[in-house]
Scaffold this active site. Sequence first.
Site, PDB file in Angstrom:
ATOM      1  N   ARG A 248      20.890 -26.144 -21.994  1.00 43.21           N
ATOM      2  CA  ARG A 248      21.674 -25.708 -20.830  1.00 43.21           C
ATOM      3  C   ARG A 248      22.048 -26.945 -20.041  1.00 43.21           C
ATOM      4  O   ARG A 248      21.186 -27.593 -19.459  1.00 43.21           O
ATOM      5  CB  ARG A 248      20.840 -24.733 -19.990  1.00 43.21           C
ATOM      6  CG  ARG A 248      21.315 -24.616 -18.565  1.00 43.21           C
ATOM      7  CD  ARG A 248      20.787 -23.399 -17.860  1.00 43.21           C
ATOM      8  NE  ARG A 248      19.350 -23.383 -17.621  1.00 43.21           N
ATOM      9  CZ  ARG A 248      18.708 -24.114 -16.706  1.00 43.21           C
ATOM     10  NH1 ARG A 248      19.355 -24.974 -15.959  1.00 43.21           N
ATOM     11  NH2 ARG A 248      17.402 -24.002 -16.557  1.00 43.21           N
ATOM     12  N   HIS A 252      20.647 -23.169 -13.867  1.00 40.71           N
ATOM     13  CA  HIS A 252      20.294 -21.847 -14.402  1.00 40.71           C
ATOM     14  C   HIS A 252      21.305 -20.800 -13.933  1.00 40.71           C
ATOM     15  O   HIS A 252      21.802 -19.998 -14.718  1.00 40.71           O
ATOM     16  CB  HIS A 252      18.885 -21.479 -13.949  1.00 40.71           C
ATOM     17  CG  HIS A 252      18.512 -20.071 -14.275  1.00 40.71           C
ATOM     18  ND1 HIS A 252      18.250 -19.653 -15.560  1.00 40.71           N
ATOM     19  CD2 HIS A 252      18.400 -18.967 -13.489  1.00 40.71           C
ATOM     20  CE1 HIS A 252      17.978 -18.352 -15.549  1.00 40.71           C
ATOM     21  NE2 HIS A 252      18.066 -17.922 -14.311  1.00 40.71           N
ATOM     22  N   TYR A 261      13.685 -29.953 -10.790  1.00 38.32           N
ATOM     23  CA  TYR A 261      12.613 -29.784 -11.769  1.00 38.32           C
ATOM     24  C   TYR A 261      12.848 -30.501 -13.103  1.00 38.32           C
ATOM     25  O   TYR A 261      11.996 -30.487 -13.967  1.00 38.32           O
ATOM     26  CB  TYR A 261      12.324 -28.296 -12.013  1.00 38.32           C
ATOM     27  CG  TYR A 261      13.538 -27.486 -12.450  1.00 38.32           C
ATOM     28  CD1 TYR A 261      13.976 -27.487 -13.765  1.00 38.32           C
ATOM     29  CD2 TYR A 261      14.242 -26.710 -11.531  1.00 38.32           C
ATOM     30  CE1 TYR A 261      15.077 -26.752 -14.159  1.00 38.32           C
ATOM     31  CE2 TYR A 261      15.355 -25.969 -11.914  1.00 38.32           C
ATOM     32  CZ  TYR A 261      15.765 -25.992 -13.231  1.00 38.32           C
ATOM     33  OH  TYR A 261      16.860 -25.263 -13.617  1.00 38.32           O
TER      34      TYR A 261
END
Length: 358
Positions: A248, A252, A261
């Site tokens: 990805r 998200h 993160y």
Amino acid sequence: MDAPTDEFYTVIGDGGGSLSDSRYDTAAARDLYRDMVRARRFDERAVALQRRGWMSGYPPFAGQEAAQVGAAHAMAEEDRLFPTYRSNALQIARGVPMSDILLFRRGRAEFHSDHDVPVFPQAIPIASQIPHAAGAGMAANYLDEEWASLVCFGDGATSEGDFHEGVNFAGVFDAPTVFFCENNGWAISLPSDRQTKSASIAAKADAYGIEGVRVDGNDPLAVRETVADALASAREGNPVLVEALTYRRGAHTTADDPSRYRDDDPDLPDWRIKDPIERFEAFLRSEGVLDDDAVERIRGEANDEIAAAIETAEDASLPDPDDLFDHVYAGPTGTQEKQRSELEAFLENHDPQELEFG
Ligand SMILES: Cc1ncc(C[n+]2csc(CCOP(=O)(O)OP(=O)(O)O)c2C)c(N)n1
Ligand SMILES: [Mg+2]
């Protein structure tokens, strides 16, 4: 049966094969590229629309186009698709109008157009679509019909009970189902190595007595071959778990900030994190399948298509807010009735067609 762990199938990777190493010809390869470009343009415009309050949230799929378009091109017309919130490239490549997908993000529960692609509503609750797909496969058996189900899900979904129940049922009942896992390395902020101790996602197939395979998910030729074989096997009563290794590239969802993160330079091989469209385009140019003119034409057509889809979506009325309460349970619950009357009271002072999201 030993599921491969560090092995995976690739055509264009590993220093590059050639188109003649694959099962597909020039026209099929160009079609894959075209659908990847159409999907990417959709994704870019959808993110921009969300940013200006056109819809409340959007889950980008950039980076996963090769996996999704490759899988879509492997499906037969009557195969049933069970998508997730991130499977929009797959739906677009299957022929679902872009305007339908945009309107879903504006709150439409049903498809707006009357397209005839056999596709179920995209699942937002993680893994809930997996038992549905296995059940549909069982239905194909009961009806003595030839189609298979293809169900999409992420690496994170394989930690849900629904994944294990669905795969188990399909194995026991020989349900014609392909379990298509896009392993994009992350489930929101959780990396795959915190998701499972299994050596791979494909290895999980072993526990249910079905075949598990790994494929270079950023190679649309390899994905198309792998999924076509998996569907053929499923139609013979042998379900397959396909793990497509991809990444990805973006957030998200539009509500997420991945810099909190993960690093810009993740600990994954280059082929996995690089742009699959650039990679495939370079391959097709070196094979003499694409040149500047063709690329420009394909991009221009994709721009026109998404512009027209946005217009169609803007011309459609927004859904009735009351629709929110339909089909949640078999009948309304007390809490739902209370929420419905609170919403009615709110709407006495607000016109839903005038409300801005965001
Ligand atoms: C049953 C359920 N639990 C939690 C969530 C919240 N949630 C949304 S996306 C997500 C991560 C899913 O990761 P993965 O399956 O890898 O799919 P990806 O988003 O990477 O495509 C979670 C936990 C949810 N939607 N449904
Ligand atoms: Mg994931």
